[in-house]
Design an enzyme around this catalytic site. Structure first.
Site, PDB file in Angstrom:
ATOM      1  N   GLU A  76       0.815  -1.207   0.000  1.00 28.25           N
ATOM      2  CA  GLU A  76       0.000   0.000   0.000  1.00 28.25           C
ATOM      3  C   GLU A  76       0.853   1.263   0.000  1.00 28.25           C
ATOM      4  OE1 GLU A  76      -4.061  -1.380   2.181  1.00 28.25           O
ATOM      5  OE2 GLU A  76      -2.407  -0.983   3.524  1.00 28.25           O
ATOM      6  N   CYS A  85       3.286   8.636   1.230  1.00 29.43           N
ATOM      7  CA  CYS A  85       3.846   7.661   2.154  1.00 29.43           C
ATOM      8  C   CYS A  85       3.970   6.352   1.386  1.00 29.43           C
ATOM      9  CB  CYS A  85       2.891   7.527   3.341  1.00 29.43           C
ATOM     10  SG  CYS A  85       3.390   6.262   4.523  1.00 29.43           S
ATOM     11  N   CYS A 103       6.703  -6.654   7.079  1.00 26.18           N
ATOM     12  CA  CYS A 103       7.817  -6.103   7.845  1.00 26.18           C
ATOM     13  C   CYS A 103       8.293  -7.170   8.820  1.00 26.18           C
ATOM     14  CB  CYS A 103       7.373  -4.858   8.612  1.00 26.18           C
ATOM     15  SG  CYS A 103       8.713  -4.007   9.498  1.00 26.18           S
ATOM     16  N   CYS A 156       6.743  -5.124  15.620  1.00 26.10           N
ATOM     17  CA  CYS A 156       6.247  -4.257  16.697  1.00 26.10           C
ATOM     18  C   CYS A 156       4.781  -4.628  16.970  1.00 26.10           C
ATOM     19  CB  CYS A 156       6.365  -2.790  16.302  1.00 26.10           C
ATOM     20  SG  CYS A 156       8.060  -2.294  15.922  1.00 26.10           S
ATOM     21  N   CYS A 163       1.688  -2.527  15.658  1.00 22.74           N
ATOM     22  CA  CYS A 163       1.654  -2.139  14.243  1.00 22.74           C
ATOM     23  C   CYS A 163       1.099  -3.279  13.401  1.00 22.74           C
ATOM     24  CB  CYS A 163       3.073  -1.781  13.792  1.00 22.74           C
ATOM     25  SG  CYS A 163       3.188  -1.415  12.032  1.00 22.74           S
ATOM     26  N   GLY A 189       6.992  -1.833   5.898  1.00 22.11           N
ATOM     27  CA  GLY A 189       8.384  -2.243   5.840  1.00 22.11           C
ATOM     28  C   GLY A 189       9.328  -1.392   6.660  1.00 22.11           C
ATOM     29  N   LEU A 235      10.796   5.698  18.274  1.00 22.67           N
ATOM     30  CA  LEU A 235      11.329   5.417  19.615  1.00 22.67           C
ATOM     31  C   LEU A 235      10.263   4.765  20.503  1.00 22.67           C
ATOM     32  CD1 LEU A 235      14.127   5.838  20.912  1.00 22.67           C
ATOM     33  CD2 LEU A 235      13.163   7.803  22.099  1.00 22.67           C
ATOM     34  N   HIS A 236       9.172   5.441  20.729  1.00 23.90           N
ATOM     35  CA  HIS A 236       7.996   4.915  21.435  1.00 23.90           C
ATOM     36  C   HIS A 236       8.179   4.628  22.916  1.00 23.90           C
ATOM     37  CE1 HIS A 236       6.203   4.835  17.537  1.00 23.90           C
ATOM     38  NE2 HIS A 236       6.911   3.815  17.110  1.00 23.90           N
ATOM     39  N   CYS A 291      -0.737   5.717  10.184  1.00 18.91           N
ATOM     40  CA  CYS A 291       0.483   5.074  10.676  1.00 18.91           C
ATOM     41  C   CYS A 291       0.167   3.734  11.323  1.00 18.91           C
ATOM     42  CB  CYS A 291       1.164   5.932  11.727  1.00 18.91           C
ATOM     43  SG  CYS A 291       1.556   7.567  11.184  1.00 18.91           S
TER      44      CYS A 291
HETATM   45  N1  SAH Z   1       9.555   0.483   9.984  1.00 20.41           N
HETATM   46  C1  SAH Z   1       9.725   1.908   9.950  1.00 20.41           C
HETATM   47  C2  SAH Z   1       8.819   2.567   8.936  1.00 20.41           C
HETATM   48  C3  SAH Z   1       7.340   2.513   9.267  1.00 20.41           C
HETATM   49  S1  SAH Z   1       6.865   4.107   9.758  1.00 20.41           S
HETATM   50  C4  SAH Z   1       9.503   2.469  11.340  1.00 20.41           C
HETATM   51  O1  SAH Z   1       8.983   1.764  12.186  1.00 20.41           O
HETATM   52  O2  SAH Z   1       9.903   3.598  11.600  1.00 20.41           O
HETATM   53  C5  SAH Z   1       5.382   3.851  10.551  1.00 20.41           C
HETATM   54  C6  SAH Z   1       5.336   4.671  11.812  1.00 20.41           C
HETATM   55  O3  SAH Z   1       4.061   4.457  12.425  1.00 20.41           O
HETATM   56  C7  SAH Z   1       6.366   4.193  12.815  1.00 20.41           C
HETATM   57  O4  SAH Z   1       6.810   5.262  13.589  1.00 20.41           O
HETATM   58  C8  SAH Z   1       5.548   3.233  13.628  1.00 20.41           C
HETATM   59  O5  SAH Z   1       6.138   2.959  14.861  1.00 20.41           O
HETATM   60  C9  SAH Z   1       4.246   3.972  13.732  1.00 20.41           C
HETATM   61  N2  SAH Z   1       3.120   3.108  14.078  1.00 20.41           N
HETATM   62  C10 SAH Z   1       3.022   1.784  13.924  1.00 20.41           C
HETATM   63  N3  SAH Z   1       1.826   1.336  14.354  1.00 20.41           N
HETATM   64  C11 SAH Z   1       1.165   2.406  14.788  1.00 20.41           C
HETATM   65  C12 SAH Z   1      -0.136   2.590  15.343  1.00 20.41           C
HETATM   66  N4  SAH Z   1      -0.956   1.568  15.525  1.00 20.41           N
HETATM   67  N5  SAH Z   1      -0.497   3.838  15.669  1.00 20.41           N
HETATM   68  C13 SAH Z   1       0.330   4.878  15.476  1.00 20.41           C
HETATM   69  N6  SAH Z   1       1.553   4.773  14.943  1.00 20.41           N
HETATM   70  C14 SAH Z   1       1.977   3.551  14.630  1.00 20.41           C
END
Ligand code: SAH
Length: 374
Positions: free
Chosen positions: A110, A123, A130, A134, A137, A191, A249-250, A367
């Site tokens: 997508e 985007c 991936c 996480c 995600c 990814g 980072l989260h 995201c």
């Molecule tokens: N793999 C890379 C690129 C993906 S970017 C990365 O993780 O940075 C996607 C972004 O959305 C990342 O910052 C990811 O952590 C965030 N993300 C993933 N799941 C999400 C969710 N359920 N709600 C909000 N952000 C989320």
């Protein structure tokens, strides 16, 4: 693709059939060689590049500068169809459009186009699925199917640009061509871009090389987002580009981050941030720190304070993302008052912070929601 077991990491993509070779896979020199191998004059490579990157041509019929007899041959060898639209879905008054693509082997990915008053951002995906797993995600929960080729990454942008040119997206109503331009590209789709390093870098070169060799986008308009693959961040710094780096980072502490971003068990928060600061130094760009606010998990005031301590006096900007819902996830977005307090704590440390809009949420295009189900 079986669901990965919690914490499991997949760095190397499964091998499968290779996507067909495409002009966008190749450097300018390689394009000339490829054309010569077909028995054509090398300058035809430049003509093809101009058609693809500058004119955003839809196909051989439009290549009036190339003899009819050569068009089909060149088209077949260097501009094969890499992907087809399964469907487009829009929301936010048509200012957000998600496209589901089917690749040559049936794999789905997508991309999302987002129109803002002053720009269009796309985007894009760098892998199908991936391997970073996480748990919050949707893409991470689907596992890694394969790496995208450079051509497949670039073609997502080309398709977005063609849509805008044809007035299908991003027309501002004035009827003037070019009134809205695709200027920003974020590797925040499906990814982990730094796990598909070589192809992603080559794609960035195609996006930013001056026309007609590439699209001529500014490197400053490109953001590469990563879970924090430290050696790859260091390599990226060595490329001497001015693309923006975003770090997902989260959590400011290893204990929690180990569970939210499993790759943290390889490279700790301190190592990731050190690599990020070195990148900021080399590229001259501020680092975006991505932080999805998850209710009662990572949104406590003390964590905001700790994050502020880690980031203050560094070139960083925090992007708070209210957690977007994903299937089967037990987590939800933070309460508004907790979000406000989190912002306040960061500001006390002088750390710039914004809360990201939830663009695309109702079409599962926000995201972390990209899962590419047919
Ligand atoms: N793999 C890379 C690129 C993906 S970017 C990365 O993780 O940075 C996607 C972004 O959305 C990342 O910052 C990811 O952590 C965030 N993300 C993933 N799941 C999400 C969710 N359920 N709600 C909000 N952000 C989320």
């Amino acid at each position: 693709m079986p669901k990965p077991i919690p914490g499991e990491l997949t760095f190397v993509a499964p091998r499968g059939a290779k996507p067909p070779r495409h002009l966008a896979d190749l450097t300018a020199a390689e394009r000339r060689e490829a054309v010569a191998e077909l028995g054509e004059k090398p300058f035809r490579a430049d003509q093809l590049s101009r058609q693809y990157f500058s004119r955003l041509s839809a196909g051989p019929d439009e290549w009036t500068d190339i003899p009819a007899a050569s068009r089909a041959k060149l088209g077949e060898a260097l501009l094969p169809e890499l992907m087809s639209v399964v469907r487009n879905v829009s929301c936010d008054d048509d200012a957000t459009r998600k496209t589901l693509w089917k690749l040559f082997d049936g794999v789905l990915v997508e991309s999302v186009l987002m129109r803002y008053p002053d720009r269009v951002t796309m985007c894009i995906s760098s892998q199908a699925g991936c391997g970073m797993n996480c748990p919050f995600c949707a893409t991470g929960q689907a596992g890694l199917t394969r790496n995208l080729s450079t051509g497949e990454i670039v073609e997502q942008i080309a398709a977005g640009m063609r849509s805008i040119k044809n007035g299908e997206f991003g027309s501002d109503g004035s009827g003037e061509a070019g009134a809205v331009r695709l200027s920003n590209v974020v590797f925040m789709g499906m990814g982990e871009p730094l796990a598909n390093y070589k192809r992603v870098i080559a794609a960035i070169r195609r996006l930013t090389d001056p026309a007609p060799g590439g699209f001529g986008l500014s490197q400053r308009g490109i953001t590469v987002s990563t879970v924090g693959l430290v050696p790859a961040i260091n390599r990226l710094a060595d490329e001497e580009m001015s693309v923006r780096l975003a770090v997902s980072l989260h959590a400011p502490d290893d204990e929690l981050r180990d569970t939210l971003v499993p790759v943290n068990t390889r490279w700790r928060v301190a190592e990731v941030l050190d690599a990020a600061w070195a990148y900021a130094e080399r590229s001259g760009r501020r680092i975006s720190i991505e932080y999805a606010l998850i209710k009662d998990i990572n949104d406590q005031a003390w964590r905001a304070d700790l994050l502020g301590r880690l980031l203050k006096n560094h070139r960083a900007h925090v992007n708070l993302i209210p957690l977007n819902p994903t299937p089967g996830s037990k987590w939800t977005a933070s309460r508004p008052e907790d979000e406000r307090e989190f912002v306040r704590q960061l500001k006390l440390h002088g750390v710039p912070v914004t809360v990201r809009d939830t663009r695309g949420q109702e079409i599962d295009g926000a995201c972390g929601q990209l899962a590419a189900a047919g």
